[in-house]
Design an enzyme around this catalytic site. Structure first.
Site, mmCIF file in Angstrom:
data_model
loop_
_atom_site.group_PDB
_atom_site.id
_atom_site.type_symbol
_atom_site.label_atom_id
_atom_site.label_comp_id
_atom_site.label_asym_id
_atom_site.label_seq_id
_atom_site.Cartn_x
_atom_site.Cartn_y
_atom_site.Cartn_z
ATOM 1 N N ARG A 176 27.055 34.553 101.320
ATOM 2 C CA ARG A 176 26.366 34.904 100.073
ATOM 3 C C ARG A 176 25.463 33.754 99.634
ATOM 4 N NH1 ARG A 176 29.395 38.102 96.550
ATOM 5 N NH2 ARG A 176 27.840 37.679 94.952
ATOM 6 N N CYS A 236 28.897 30.938 90.381
ATOM 7 C CA CYS A 236 29.437 31.840 91.399
ATOM 8 C C CYS A 236 28.685 33.152 91.282
ATOM 9 C CB CYS A 236 30.949 32.024 91.232
ATOM 10 S SG CYS A 236 31.450 32.741 89.653
#
Length: 284
Positions: A176, A236
């Site tokens: 990611r 995040c």
């Protein structure tokens, strides 16, 4: 009370009048699990359940954003968490969500807050007592307060691109972070905040789910190029696992901040620059 407490310590303290135990488990839809149902099926005796999905700014289109101080204080009072309480948090989530609850409590002025090392899994593995159903709650006063020094917003993160005053560390998976894997949210760019480092949050834990400590924990941050003597802000996907990096830094003496909007905000904003690929050496 230490930042991390052991199952043995908690078992010995369970009857203390000022101690409040909280199940802070939270799951994503992809986990296919119901945190409240699991709590009602089995929990540490006396523990109450904090609903992280509900204790948020539900009017904000971004996920999991901090609620107003008044809402947070109201929810804590209804759970019997008040001024002077010692709070021990645990979870049974792969996202180690007690860290998010810990960070929220610190933002909103709680003083004595700890996490149970190893969580419910360790408690159960040791054959300790469990309870089911709901606990009877007694309202306690929780003073409305917010410490914004622990929170970063979009404007501050943009300004940090120029100043590099804070090291930015991203808790998402390497795929990611690099952009190799697309973001699961619609209309959200892949990649990461330019100049940020990547520490995938599972790196902070041992194989049994307990937290790494001391040199082992320090090596995780330093291995990503993070200088623990300098300011840190964690990010995040939606502000949940970033709290793990904040808590880990706190164990090492660094009072890190958290970018609450995280990639859900940055990645969807067309005005923000995005970087792809691995972090460059010393980028943080």
């Amino acid at each position: 009370m230490d930042l991390l407490v052991t199952t043995e310590w908690l078992a010995n303290e369970l009857q203390a009048n000022d101690l409040r135990v909280v199940d802070a488990s939270y799951f994503l839809a992809e986990h296919g699990r119901d945190a409240l149902a699991e709590y009602e099926a089995e929990h540490i005796p006396g523990a109450v359940f904090i609903d992280l999905a509900e204790i948020a700014d539900l009017a904000n289109p971004l996920p999991n954003m901090l609620p107003a101080p008044e809402k947070f204080a109201s929810r804590m009072q209804s759970l019997g968490l008040g001024d002077g309480s010692r709070v021990v948090l645990y979870d049974n989530s792969p996202l180690h969500t007690s860290a998010r609850a810990w960070w929220m409590l610190k933002v909103f002025g709680a003083h004595d807050v700890a996490i149970l090392d190893g969580g419910l899994a360790k408690w159960k593995a040791e054959g300790r007592d469990l309870a089911s159903g709901k606990e009877s709650l007694r309202h306690r006063h929780f003073t409305v307060w917010a410490d914004d020094s622990r929170v970063r917003n979009l404007a501050q993160m943009k300004a940090n691109l120029e100043s590099s005053a804070e090291q930015v560390v991203d808790a998402r998976s390497p795929a990611r972070f690099t952009g190799e894997e697309p973001d699961p949210r619609p209309a959200t760019h892949a990649g990461h905040i330019p100049g940020s480092a990547n520490i995938h949050y599972p790196q902070l834990f041992n194989a049994d789910g307990s937290w790494k400590r001391g040199d082992a924990l320090r090596a995780v941050y330093e291995g990503a190029g993070i200088d623990l003597s300098k300011p840190i802000v964690a990010t995040c996907g939606s502000g949940i696992t970033a709290a793990i990096l904040v808590f880990g830094a706190q164990l090492l003496g660094n009072t890190a901040s958290l970018y609450d909007g995280s990639w859900a905000e940055w990645g969807a904003d067309r005005t923000t620059p995005k970087a792809m690929g691995a972090a460059t050496a010393g980028a943080a």
